[in-house]
Design an enzyme around this catalytic site. Structure first.
Site, PDB file in Angstrom:
ATOM      1  N   LYS A   1      -8.082  16.278 -24.966  1.00  0.00           N
ATOM      2  CA  LYS A   1      -7.567  15.505 -24.357  1.00  0.00           C
ATOM      3  C   LYS A   1      -6.448  14.588 -24.292  1.00  0.00           C
ATOM      4  CE  LYS A   1     -12.002  15.072 -22.123  1.00  0.00           C
ATOM      5  NZ  LYS A   1     -13.327  14.326 -21.612  1.00  0.00           N
ATOM      6  N   CYS A   2      -5.919  14.579 -25.662  1.00  0.00           N
ATOM      7  CA  CYS A   2      -4.842  13.827 -26.157  1.00  0.00           C
ATOM      8  C   CYS A   2      -3.367  14.407 -26.325  1.00  0.00           C
ATOM      9  CB  CYS A   2      -5.087  13.206 -27.562  1.00  0.00           C
ATOM     10  SG  CYS A   2      -3.896  12.477 -28.316  1.00  0.00           S
TER      11      CYS A   2
END
Length: 142
Positions: free
Chosen positions: A9-10
């Protein structure tokens, strides 16, 4: 073998993973939020990176504030315990290779320890050029 402690998600983590793959290598991917490191593994990573637990502590994660970790009253051992209990507190991505270990913030830090050269141009998700078509790192203009 290259290993990345990764959070998909980063964007920094995704860019770091893409730069590793741009060398032609497929790293071992540890989704550390799903499979957090043990205390011993975290201590080993910190030693390899030569940073303190506070240097690996993610300050933007919700538990950081609610646990009062901003205060300078915690020992290194206590901070490690919190990171093991709440892996979201571990800053990411961390990459380990035969040349060392580094917290890849910014993502370009991974280039310091990759054992193989970049195989061509690499642009971050935002379009910023990091590696030119010859595989040479582009130094950001200040």
């Amino acid at each position: 073998m290259t290993t990345i402690y990764h959070n998909p998600k980063c964007s920094t983590s995704r860019n770091t993973l893409a730069m590793i793959r741009n060398t032609g290598e497929e790293p071992a991917i540890i989704l550390y939020l799903e499979a957090p490191p043990t205390k011993a593994q975290l201590q080993e990573l910190l030693a390899k990176m030569q940073i303190s637990p506070r240097g690996l502590l993610r300050t933007k994660a919700d538990p950081y504030v609610s646990l009062g970790l901003r205060e300078d009253k915690f020992t290194d051992n206590q901070l490690i315990d919190y990171m093991v209990e709440h892996p979201i507190l571990i800053e990411r991505p961390v990459v380990v290779t035969s040349k060392g270990a580094v917290l890849c913030r910014p993502a370009e830090r991974v280039l310091e320890i990759l054992p193989n050269p970049q195989k061509g141009e690499f642009r971050k998700e935002n379009g910023d050029l990091v590696v030119d078509s010859n595989g040479k790192c582009i130094t950001p203009k200040v």
